[in-house]
Design an enzyme around this catalytic site. Structure first.
Site, PDB file in Angstrom:
ATOM      1  N   ARG A 107       0.810  -1.235   0.000  1.00  0.00           N
ATOM      2  CA  ARG A 107       0.000   0.000   0.000  1.00  0.00           C
ATOM      3  C   ARG A 107       0.838   1.277   0.000  1.00  0.00           C
ATOM      4  O   ARG A 107       0.355   2.349   0.322  1.00  0.00           O
ATOM      5  CB  ARG A 107      -0.985   0.044   1.163  1.00  0.00           C
ATOM      6  N   LYS A 129       3.166  11.097 -11.576  1.00  0.00           N
ATOM      7  CA  LYS A 129       2.396  10.126 -12.372  1.00  0.00           C
ATOM      8  C   LYS A 129       3.246   8.878 -12.492  1.00  0.00           C
ATOM      9  O   LYS A 129       4.390   8.943 -12.960  1.00  0.00           O
ATOM     10  CB  LYS A 129       2.148  10.666 -13.780  1.00  0.00           C
ATOM     11  N   GLU A 171       9.739  16.933 -25.509  1.00  0.00           N
ATOM     12  CA  GLU A 171       8.958  17.330 -24.320  1.00  0.00           C
ATOM     13  C   GLU A 171       9.335  18.755 -23.875  1.00  0.00           C
ATOM     14  O   GLU A 171       8.504  19.478 -23.338  1.00  0.00           O
ATOM     15  CB  GLU A 171       9.161  16.333 -23.163  1.00  0.00           C
ATOM     16  N   LYS A 213       6.917  22.632 -15.115  1.00  0.00           N
ATOM     17  CA  LYS A 213       6.133  21.464 -14.705  1.00  0.00           C
ATOM     18  C   LYS A 213       5.812  21.529 -13.213  1.00  0.00           C
ATOM     19  O   LYS A 213       4.696  21.189 -12.800  1.00  0.00           O
ATOM     20  CB  LYS A 213       6.846  20.156 -15.078  1.00  0.00           C
ATOM     21  N   GLU A 223      -4.392  16.281 -12.164  1.00  0.00           N
ATOM     22  CA  GLU A 223      -4.781  16.485 -13.557  1.00  0.00           C
ATOM     23  C   GLU A 223      -6.296  16.639 -13.744  1.00  0.00           C
ATOM     24  O   GLU A 223      -6.930  15.919 -14.517  1.00  0.00           O
ATOM     25  CB  GLU A 223      -4.249  15.336 -14.428  1.00  0.00           C
ATOM     26  N   ARG A 227      -3.234  20.930 -15.481  1.00  0.00           N
ATOM     27  CA  ARG A 227      -2.203  19.939 -15.823  1.00  0.00           C
ATOM     28  C   ARG A 227      -2.499  19.231 -17.147  1.00  0.00           C
ATOM     29  O   ARG A 227      -1.606  18.680 -17.785  1.00  0.00           O
ATOM     30  CB  ARG A 227      -2.057  18.929 -14.672  1.00  0.00           C
ATOM     31  N   ASN A 231      -0.646  17.480 -21.720  1.00  0.00           N
ATOM     32  CA  ASN A 231      -0.930  16.389 -22.660  1.00  0.00           C
ATOM     33  C   ASN A 231      -0.930  16.860 -24.107  1.00  0.00           C
ATOM     34  O   ASN A 231      -1.299  16.109 -25.009  1.00  0.00           O
ATOM     35  CB  ASN A 231      -2.284  15.742 -22.331  1.00  0.00           C
ATOM     36  N   HIS A 234      -0.092  14.529 -26.903  1.00  0.00           N
ATOM     37  CA  HIS A 234      -0.058  13.165 -26.376  1.00  0.00           C
ATOM     38  C   HIS A 234      -1.267  12.315 -26.775  1.00  0.00           C
ATOM     39  O   HIS A 234      -1.168  11.094 -26.770  1.00  0.00           O
ATOM     40  CB  HIS A 234       0.089  13.178 -24.847  1.00  0.00           C
ATOM     41  N   HIS A 238       0.150   9.259 -28.298  1.00  0.00           N
ATOM     42  CA  HIS A 238       0.052   7.908 -27.729  1.00  0.00           C
ATOM     43  C   HIS A 238      -0.532   6.935 -28.761  1.00  0.00           C
ATOM     44  O   HIS A 238      -0.117   5.771 -28.831  1.00  0.00           O
ATOM     45  CB  HIS A 238      -0.827   7.916 -26.474  1.00  0.00           C
ATOM     46  N   HIS A 248       8.507   7.217 -27.752  1.00  0.00           N
ATOM     47  CA  HIS A 248       7.593   8.181 -27.142  1.00  0.00           C
ATOM     48  C   HIS A 248       7.840   9.622 -27.617  1.00  0.00           C
ATOM     49  O   HIS A 248       6.912  10.323 -28.034  1.00  0.00           O
ATOM     50  CB  HIS A 248       7.709   8.093 -25.613  1.00  0.00           C
TER      51      HIS A 248
HETATM   52  N1  LIG Z   1       5.234   9.691 -15.639  1.00  0.00           N
HETATM   53  C1  LIG Z   1       5.246  10.719 -16.444  1.00  0.00           C
HETATM   54  O1  LIG Z   1       4.835  11.831 -16.092  1.00  0.00           O
HETATM   55  C2  LIG Z   1       5.799  10.563 -17.829  1.00  0.00           C
HETATM   56  C3  LIG Z   1       5.988  11.688 -18.640  1.00  0.00           C
HETATM   57  C4  LIG Z   1       6.557  11.518 -19.901  1.00  0.00           C
HETATM   58  C5  LIG Z   1       6.920  10.246 -20.333  1.00  0.00           C
HETATM   59  N2  LIG Z   1       6.696   9.176 -19.524  1.00  0.00           N
HETATM   60  C6  LIG Z   1       7.084   7.823 -19.948  1.00  0.00           C
HETATM   61  O2  LIG Z   1       8.499   7.789 -20.113  1.00  0.00           O
HETATM   62  C7  LIG Z   1       8.808   6.735 -21.023  1.00  0.00           C
HETATM   63  C8  LIG Z   1       9.890   7.198 -21.973  1.00  0.00           C
HETATM   64  O3  LIG Z   1      11.025   7.558 -21.210  1.00  0.00           O
HETATM   65  P1  LIG Z   1      12.467   7.713 -21.897  1.00  0.00           P
HETATM   66  O4  LIG Z   1      12.340   8.453 -23.161  1.00  0.00           O
HETATM   67  O5  LIG Z   1      13.353   8.210 -20.835  1.00  0.00           O
HETATM   68  O6  LIG Z   1      12.812   6.229 -22.353  1.00  0.00           O
HETATM   69  P2  LIG Z   1      13.521   5.000 -21.613  1.00  0.00           P
HETATM   70  O7  LIG Z   1      13.212   4.997 -20.181  1.00  0.00           O
HETATM   71  O8  LIG Z   1      13.171   3.797 -22.420  1.00  0.00           O
HETATM   72  O9  LIG Z   1      15.072   5.310 -21.803  1.00  0.00           O
HETATM   73  C9  LIG Z   1      15.592   5.283 -23.132  1.00  0.00           C
HETATM   74  C10 LIG Z   1      16.840   4.414 -23.228  1.00  0.00           C
HETATM   75  O10 LIG Z   1      17.937   5.137 -22.713  1.00  0.00           O
HETATM   76  C11 LIG Z   1      18.713   4.300 -21.853  1.00  0.00           C
HETATM   77  N3  LIG Z   1      19.334   5.216 -20.904  1.00  0.00           N
HETATM   78  C12 LIG Z   1      18.762   5.806 -19.823  1.00  0.00           C
HETATM   79  N4  LIG Z   1      19.620   6.687 -19.275  1.00  0.00           N
HETATM   80  C13 LIG Z   1      20.757   6.630 -20.002  1.00  0.00           C
HETATM   81  C14 LIG Z   1      21.999   7.325 -19.944  1.00  0.00           C
HETATM   82  N5  LIG Z   1      22.227   8.284 -19.057  1.00  0.00           N
HETATM   83  N6  LIG Z   1      22.948   7.004 -20.861  1.00  0.00           N
HETATM   84  C15 LIG Z   1      22.720   6.070 -21.818  1.00  0.00           C
HETATM   85  N7  LIG Z   1      21.553   5.410 -21.945  1.00  0.00           N
HETATM   86  C16 LIG Z   1      20.585   5.692 -21.032  1.00  0.00           C
HETATM   87  C17 LIG Z   1      17.743   3.299 -21.282  1.00  0.00           C
HETATM   88  O11 LIG Z   1      18.398   2.097 -20.940  1.00  0.00           O
HETATM   89  C18 LIG Z   1      16.763   3.113 -22.436  1.00  0.00           C
HETATM   90  O12 LIG Z   1      17.186   2.067 -23.274  1.00  0.00           O
HETATM   91  C19 LIG Z   1       7.526   6.355 -21.710  1.00  0.00           C
HETATM   92  O13 LIG Z   1       7.093   5.103 -21.234  1.00  0.00           O
HETATM   93  C20 LIG Z   1       6.552   7.443 -21.303  1.00  0.00           C
HETATM   94  O14 LIG Z   1       5.230   6.985 -21.233  1.00  0.00           O
HETATM   95  C21 LIG Z   1       6.165   9.303 -18.290  1.00  0.00           C
END
Ligand SMILES: NC(=O)c1ccc[n+]([C@@H]2O[C@H](COP(=O)([O-])OP(=O)(O)OC[C@H]3O[C@@H](n4cnc5c(N)ncnc54)[C@H](O)[C@@H]3O)[C@@H](O)[C@H]2O)c1
Length: 346
Positions: A107, A129, A171, A213, A223, A227, A231, A234, A238, A248
């Site tokens: 929890r 999120k 972003e 942000k 949201e 907030r 999106n 998005h 998405h 993404h």
């Molecule tokens: N929670 C939220 O508010 C929110 C907002 C935007 C996006 N997201 C989510 O984030 C995800 C995308 O995140 P992302 O673009 O960071 O992708 P990711 O987490 O897949 O990272 C991309 C790649 O980079 C590698 N990597 C990470 N840090 C590194 C570094 N310093 N040096 C070398 N390689 C590195 C990872 O191993 C991975 O293969 C999506 O699933 C999306 O839905 C969430």
């Protein structure tokens, strides 16, 4: 630089442009465990505090209930209890998984985020999120839970492959396009230096994005209103991510270009501002339209599965000008027409 994000559902200490070496000083005295992926571990583990590690797989396909089962099993195996603390060190996927595990195991445990991609430092790591995909639907299962801290070290971005920098810039452009013309102008001026991983330019982009942000999350943590502006790009993004398999950041760029074109068609946005956005996306090697060959009906079906769905429409963000956006409920019938027109144009 650091500040507190104080939202009704919790507070986060935000450390932007600070060293990963500060991490041990941010951890509570209780049992702490790191969640990370193999690549981040390979590249940066020498700078991790000496803690046990739970590894999760890489890539969007890993953000699933199976990954959560693995993390819960590891939490049990390690004997974690409600006083334990998880630290997610990685990209948006690691931050989403670690946050969701922390929010749900027993929890809820406290957790901290150390985002290591530009996208995660500017966006995913902050705001509370958390979640996973389910049956091909993005972030369908999740909860809001604020991390205790978000630590962003610009030096970890030096190991990021160039496409990942580009995805993060999508972003940052979003934050500028919807709320901050100054940030948008900064990317127009220094976007190429950011792509080249200039630490000063990247650090500035991260700080400005986090400031924007933070203020949005503080005013609307769950949201319900403002907030939703975050999106922008998005809803279609998405759907493009799910149907065309784009990463993404690229899907969001395509989604922003499409949403801006709809804003133009509806007479909300001037041609000049539309062109500024698409020019900037193209200059940074991001999609400035939907991918060619997308099927309108498939995209339309994916949009209807969006969790921003409201009755027979969806919450959709339109642009008024660079730095100003508004949300509307767009009926599925109107959106379907736009989708088909967009797909015809490519
Ligand atoms: N929670 C939220 O508010 C929110 C907002 C935007 C996006 N997201 C989510 O984030 C995800 C995308 O995140 P992302 O673009 O960071 O992708 P990711 O987490 O897949 O990272 C991309 C790649 O980079 C590698 N990597 C990470 N840090 C590194 C570094 N310093 N040096 C070398 N390689 C590195 C990872 O191993 C991975 O293969 C999506 O699933 C999306 O839905 C969430």
């Amino acid at each position: 630089m650091e500040w507190m994000l104080n939202a009704a559902n919790g507070s986060s200490r935000i450390l932007a442009g600070e060293s990963l070496d500060r991490l041990p000083g941010l951890l509570p005295e209780s049992r702490c465990v790191i969640v990370t992926d193999p690549e981040v571990r390979r590249l940066h583990a020498p700078r991790f505090p000496d803690l046990e590690i739970i590894e999760v797989g890489r890539g969007e396909a890993q953000k699933t209930s199976e990954a959560m089962t693995h993390v819960y099993r590891e939490c049990l195996r390690l004997g974690l209890d409600r006083s334990s603390f998880l630290v997610g060190i990685g990209g948006g996927i690691v931050c989403d998984i670690a946050g969701f595990a922390a929010a749900t195991y027993m929890r809820g445990l406290d957790f901290g985020a150390v985002p290591t991609t530009l996208l995660a430092q500017c966006d995913a790591g902050l705001g509370g999120k958390t979640g996973i995909n389910f049956q091909g639907r993005k972030n369908l299962i999740g909860v809001f839970r604020q991390p205790k801290f978000v630590l962003c070290d610009p030096t970890v971005l030096s190991t990021l492959p160039e496409p990942e920098i580009r995805h993060g810039l999508a972003e940052v452009i979003k934050h500028g396009a919807i709320l901050d013309p100054g940030l948008f102008g900064l990317i127009e001026d220094r976007g190429e230096r950011m792509l080249g991983r200039d630490p000063q330019a990247l650090g500035e982009a991260v700080k400005l994005s986090l400031r924007i942000k933070s203020s949005v999350v503080e005013s609307d943590p769950l949201e319900q209103g403002r907030r939703r502006l975050l999106n922008f790009g998005h809803t279609l993004g998405h759907a493009v991510e799910a149907t065309a398999g784009l990463p993404h950041g690229e899907a969001v760029a395509a989604g922003m270009a499409a949403a801006a074109r709809i804003s133009l068609w509806k007479g909300w946005l001037r041609q000049e501002d539309f062109s500024r956005l698409t020019r900037l996306l193209a200059k940074l090697g991001l999609p400035d339209s939907l991918p060619a060959g997308l099927d309108g009906d498939t995209l339309d079906r994916a949009v209807r599965a969006d969790k921003k769905r409201r009755g027979d429409g969806v919450i959709f963000v339109l642009l008024r000008e660079i730095g100003k956006a508004e949300t509307v409920i767009m009926s599925f019938s109107e959106l379907k027409e736009h989708i088909h027109d967009l797909c015809k144009r490519g």
